[in-house]
Design an enzyme around this catalytic site. Structure first.
Site, short mmCIF file in Angstrom:
data_model
loop_
_atom_site.label_atom_id
_atom_site.label_comp_id
_atom_site.label_asym_id
_atom_site.label_seq_id
_atom_site.Cartn_x
_atom_site.Cartn_y
_atom_site.Cartn_z
N LYS A 11 51.62 -22.75 -3.70
CA LYS A 11 52.92 -23.10 -3.08
C LYS A 11 53.14 -22.26 -1.84
O LYS A 11 52.51 -21.21 -1.64
CB LYS A 11 54.08 -22.89 -4.06
N ALA A 101 51.48 -17.81 -5.06
CA ALA A 101 51.65 -18.00 -6.51
C ALA A 101 50.35 -18.33 -7.24
O ALA A 101 50.36 -19.07 -8.22
CB ALA A 101 52.72 -19.06 -6.81
N GLY A 102 49.24 -17.76 -6.78
CA GLY A 102 47.93 -18.05 -7.37
C GLY A 102 47.88 -17.74 -8.87
O GLY A 102 47.38 -18.55 -9.66
N ASP A 137 57.72 -17.12 -10.81
CA ASP A 137 57.36 -18.40 -10.19
C ASP A 137 56.76 -19.40 -11.19
O ASP A 137 56.49 -20.55 -10.83
CB ASP A 137 56.33 -18.19 -9.06
#
Ligand code: ATP
Length: 290
Positions: A11, A101-102, A137
């Site tokens: 994202k 946001a991995g 997240d």
């Protein structure tokens, strides 16, 4: 079913505002989140051997219980009363520690995958309640698309998708700790981005308006400490980006282009500058689960 592979999308934050610090120390945020078409592939496989094993094809990702994918499987199976016996493999395409946001998206993908693999029939809301304890997240990553994220990231509203455009993502070779950035954020000096105005831009489908209202308060910490961020933004704008800002706590910068040719040219210029080795030409997307 013995095995399942799930796409875990990254994202960017079209707008990122921090409103204050709550009594419990968490930051109250107001963010417009957007999924990009760059994803890890997370494969979850039932095993005869007890325990959870995580492997990743990229070296800088932890493979044990520190991996959010491990913690997702552990939390959901524990809640369901099932002894874990799983192998998880992550094919990593999203830059690591990048503000994209991995880890959270792999976490969300494993919650989805385990829910399906063990036929647990948990609703998205139920998965989000488990996910928010693992990362702010994660609830958003379980829905994806375009969304307003409020509270500490757990209050989510679906928004209209932005108009079609091309997005260039560039992660400078820097390590930035999200905790450091939040700890050094001085809300008395930041310029708050106009989240409300961007909500109207999305309703109207106004890409120019949306680009003029993009902003990220966390750039007030990361930007001055890492001039690479501002330099990449300059290259993108010089190459025709309507706007370029940092995503999350950084250091990834993303630029919005109307023209795919200009986006490709911007990618070449950033690579030639030596400021980033991880540059992608991508698009905004809404994953199928929506
Ligand atoms: P966010 O945008 O949610 O702040 P990020 O993109 O900045 O996240 P991540 O890629 O999630 O950062 O990586 C942050 C740290 O999390 C890494 O340095 C790594 O040690 C740890 N981590 C745990 N699980 C994962 C995972 N599955 N993928 C990547 N990093 C992970």
């Amino acid at each position: 079913m013995e095995e399942i592979s799930v796409k875990a999308y990254g994202k960017v934050n079209l707008c990122l505002d921090v409103l204050g610090v709550l009594p419990n120390g968490y930051h109250e945020v107001s963010m417009i989140m957007q999924t990009v078409d760059l994803y890890d592939v997370v494969t979850v496989k039932k095993s005869a051997e007890p325990g959870i094993r995580v492997t990743c094809d990229k070296g800088d990702v932890p493979e044990g219980p520190e991996n959010l994918a491990y913690r997702a499987a552990d939390a959901l199976l524990w809640e369901a009363g099932i002894d874990p016996a799983l192998d998880i493999h992550i094919q990593k395409n999203i830059p690591v520690a990048a503000g994209m946001a991995g880890g959270s998206t792999d976490c969300a993908a494993v919650l989805d995958a385990v829910n399906i693999l063990f036929d647990l029939k948990r609703s998205r809301k139920a998965l989000q309640r488990i996910g928010v304890k693992l990362g702010a997240d994660v609830p958003y990553c379980l829905m994806g698309g375009t969304a307003l994220s409020e509270g500490i990231g757990e209050i989510l509203s679906t928004l209209p998708e932005p108009p079609k455009c091309v997005v260039v993502l560039a992660k400078p070779d820097l390590h930035i700790s999200t905790k450091y950035v939040y700890d050094h954020l001085d809300l008395s000096v930041v310029t708050h981005p106009p989240v409300k105005a961007m909500l109207e831009d999305l309703e109207k489908g106004d890409l120019t308006g949306l680009c003029s209202h993009m902003g990220n308060v966390l750039e007030s910490v990361t930007g001055p400490e890492h001039p690479e961020v501002g330099k990449i933004e300059e290259i993108m704008k010089n190459e025709g980006a309507l706007q370029a800002v940092m995503s999350g706590s950084g250091p990834t910068v993303f630029g919005i282009f109307e023209d795919a040719g200009k986006a490709e040219k911007a990618k070449e210029s950033i690579l030639a500058s030596g400021l980033s080795k991880e540059v992608f030409v991508s698009r905004f997307t809404t994953p199928e689960r929506n």
